[in-house]
Design a protein around this motif. Structure first.
Motif, PDB file in Angstrom:
ATOM      1  N   SER A  32       0.857  -1.180   0.000  1.00 20.82           N
ATOM      2  CA  SER A  32       0.000   0.000   0.000  1.00 20.82           C
ATOM      3  C   SER A  32       0.892   1.229   0.000  1.00 20.82           C
ATOM      4  O   SER A  32       1.978   1.217   0.585  1.00 20.82           O
ATOM      5  CB  SER A  32      -0.896   0.007   1.238  1.00 20.82           C
ATOM      6  N   PHE A  34       1.318   5.602   0.356  1.00 24.66           N
ATOM      7  CA  PHE A  34       0.770   6.729   1.095  1.00 24.66           C
ATOM      8  C   PHE A  34       1.567   8.004   0.785  1.00 24.66           C
ATOM      9  O   PHE A  34       2.760   7.951   0.490  1.00 24.66           O
ATOM     10  CB  PHE A  34       0.882   6.494   2.608  1.00 24.66           C
ATOM     11  N   TYR A  36       2.132  11.412   3.172  1.00 25.28           N
ATOM     12  CA  TYR A  36       1.905  12.124   4.413  1.00 25.28           C
ATOM     13  C   TYR A  36       2.436  13.547   4.252  1.00 25.28           C
ATOM     14  O   TYR A  36       3.407  13.793   3.533  1.00 25.28           O
ATOM     15  CB  TYR A  36       2.628  11.447   5.585  1.00 25.28           C
ATOM     16  N   GLN A  38       3.635  17.129   6.473  1.00 25.20           N
ATOM     17  CA  GLN A  38       4.044  17.673   7.774  1.00 25.20           C
ATOM     18  C   GLN A  38       4.119  19.186   7.654  1.00 25.20           C
ATOM     19  O   GLN A  38       5.029  19.727   7.017  1.00 25.20           O
ATOM     20  CB  GLN A  38       5.402  17.102   8.184  1.00 25.20           C
ATOM     21  N   GLU A  42       4.568  20.696  13.271  1.00 22.45           N
ATOM     22  CA  GLU A  42       3.533  19.703  13.584  1.00 22.45           C
ATOM     23  C   GLU A  42       4.011  18.291  13.265  1.00 22.45           C
ATOM     24  O   GLU A  42       5.045  18.074  12.642  1.00 22.45           O
ATOM     25  CB  GLU A  42       2.254  20.001  12.805  1.00 22.45           C
ATOM     26  N   GLY A  43       3.196  17.313  13.686  1.00 20.32           N
ATOM     27  CA  GLY A  43       3.431  15.937  13.307  1.00 20.32           C
ATOM     28  C   GLY A  43       2.902  15.657  11.910  1.00 20.32           C
ATOM     29  O   GLY A  43       2.339  16.536  11.257  1.00 20.32           O
ATOM     30  N   LEU A  44       3.091  14.433  11.439  1.00 19.06           N
ATOM     31  CA  LEU A  44       2.654  14.066  10.101  1.00 19.06           C
ATOM     32  C   LEU A  44       1.159  13.772  10.087  1.00 19.06           C
ATOM     33  O   LEU A  44       0.597  13.283  11.072  1.00 19.06           O
ATOM     34  CB  LEU A  44       3.400  12.820   9.623  1.00 19.06           C
ATOM     35  N   LEU A  46      -1.890  12.024   7.404  1.00 17.94           N
ATOM     36  CA  LEU A  46      -2.137  11.302   6.161  1.00 17.94           C
ATOM     37  C   LEU A  46      -2.801  12.237   5.156  1.00 17.94           C
ATOM     38  O   LEU A  46      -3.819  12.870   5.450  1.00 17.94           O
ATOM     39  CB  LEU A  46      -3.036  10.094   6.431  1.00 17.94           C
ATOM     40  N   LYS A  49      -3.930   7.942   0.046  1.00 12.66           N
ATOM     41  CA  LYS A  49      -3.353   6.607  -0.022  1.00 12.66           C
ATOM     42  C   LYS A  49      -3.940   5.852  -1.213  1.00 12.66           C
ATOM     43  O   LYS A  49      -4.973   6.248  -1.777  1.00 12.66           O
ATOM     44  CB  LYS A  49      -3.642   5.822   1.259  1.00 12.66           C
ATOM     45  N   PHE A  89       5.953  13.459   2.533  1.00 13.55           N
ATOM     46  CA  PHE A  89       6.615  12.160   2.651  1.00 13.55           C
ATOM     47  C   PHE A  89       5.821  11.100   1.906  1.00 13.55           C
ATOM     48  O   PHE A  89       4.615  10.947   2.122  1.00 13.55           O
ATOM     49  CB  PHE A  89       6.720  11.720   4.111  1.00 13.55           C
ATOM     50  N   SER A  93       3.542   0.457   3.020  1.00 16.57           N
ATOM     51  CA  SER A  93       3.419  -0.612   4.007  1.00 16.57           C
ATOM     52  C   SER A  93       3.113  -1.893   3.256  1.00 16.57           C
ATOM     53  O   SER A  93       2.546  -1.873   2.160  1.00 16.57           O
ATOM     54  CB  SER A  93       2.336  -0.313   5.037  1.00 16.57           C
ATOM     55  N   LEU A 100       5.382   1.410   8.577  1.00 23.01           N
ATOM     56  CA  LEU A 100       5.581   2.241   7.397  1.00 23.01           C
ATOM     57  C   LEU A 100       7.062   2.382   7.089  1.00 23.01           C
ATOM     58  O   LEU A 100       7.889   2.520   8.002  1.00 23.01           O
ATOM     59  CB  LEU A 100       4.991   3.633   7.610  1.00 23.01           C
ATOM     60  N   PHE A 102       9.363   5.058   5.056  1.00 25.09           N
ATOM     61  CA  PHE A 102       9.227   6.409   4.536  1.00 25.09           C
ATOM     62  C   PHE A 102      10.343   6.765   3.562  1.00 25.09           C
ATOM     63  O   PHE A 102      11.476   6.303   3.698  1.00 25.09           O
ATOM     64  CB  PHE A 102       9.286   7.421   5.688  1.00 25.09           C
TER      65      PHE A 102
END
Lengths: 112, 114
Positions: A32, A34, A36, A38, A42-44, A46, A49, A89, A93, A100, A102
């Protein structure tokens, strides 16, 4: 092992320009894929996908198509905005796994 | 929902010191993980857990310990900090989403080891 390669950044565009961020992968089977994002400080999160070949993921005007023949998942947006400035990013997966892998990330700056 | 929370936001350690980075989630997710983010390296998986009492190593586990006594908490311990552990650390939890999992990331802890 599995790996993800993204185009090197940084990328700087003017508002309303067309965006492409290239992503290719090396993996066994049918991973799969994806994207992402950021935002600064901040954090990542989604972004979108795709889980099988020829699937197109889309969100917030961004799109990416799962191309098994070229092992690619390039991110595109027709008209970028200043608010799209962030690090993007690509990730994969395997087989329904939560883990994941990256890519290194691509920093995008959009100027007014 | 607070989502995934991490404390502290910033930390400076001297070489050889130990500390624990805290991570908590209130979404009842079974799977949690720790990543480190270094310039030009993307995110690399340190440790992960598929449920309370179960942990396993990721890509870069050396120098870190984890435990998972509850579903909500997943602390990361640095046993003896080294300058190579200077990084930004992200905790994540995930839920099933069709045939994959959607991961939710915390805001990160920026650690500097001098």
């Amino acid at each position: 092992g599995d790996s993800v390669t993204q185009m090197e950044g940084p990328v700087t565009l003017s508002e309303e320009a067309f965006l492409t961020i290239n992503c290719t992968y090396t993996a066994t089977g049918y991973p799969s894929l994806f994207w992402y994002v950021q935002y600064p400080g901040e954090g990542l999160q989604l972004l979108l996908k795709a889980t099988k070949a020829d699937d197109k993921g889309s969100n917030k005007g961004f799109e990416a198509t799962y191309r098994k023949e070229t092992t690619s998942f390039h991110l595109e947006k027709g008209s970028v905005q200043v608010s799209d400035s962030a690090v993007y990013f690509c990730a994969l997966s395997q087989g329904g796994s939560e883990k994941l892998v990256f890519g290194k990330g691509t920093k995008l700056t959009v100027n007014p | 929902n607070a989502g995934v929370t991490q404390t502290p936001k910033f930390q400076v350690l001297k070489t050889g010191q130990s500390m624990t980075l805290q991570c908590a989630q209130d979404m009842n997710h079974e799977y949690m993980s720790w990543y480190r983010q270094d310039p030009g390296m993307g995110l690399r998986l340190i440790h992960y857990s598929v449920g309370a009492g179960i942990t396993d190593q990721g890509e870069v586990p050396n120098g870190y310990n984890v435990s998972r006594s509850t579903t909500e908490d997943f602390p990361l311990r640095l046993l003896s900090a080294a300058p190579s552990q200077t990084s930004v650390y992200f905790c994540a939890s995930s839920r099933p989403d069709g045939s994959t999992y959607e991961q939710y990331f915390g805001p990160g802890t920026r650690l500097t080891v001098t």
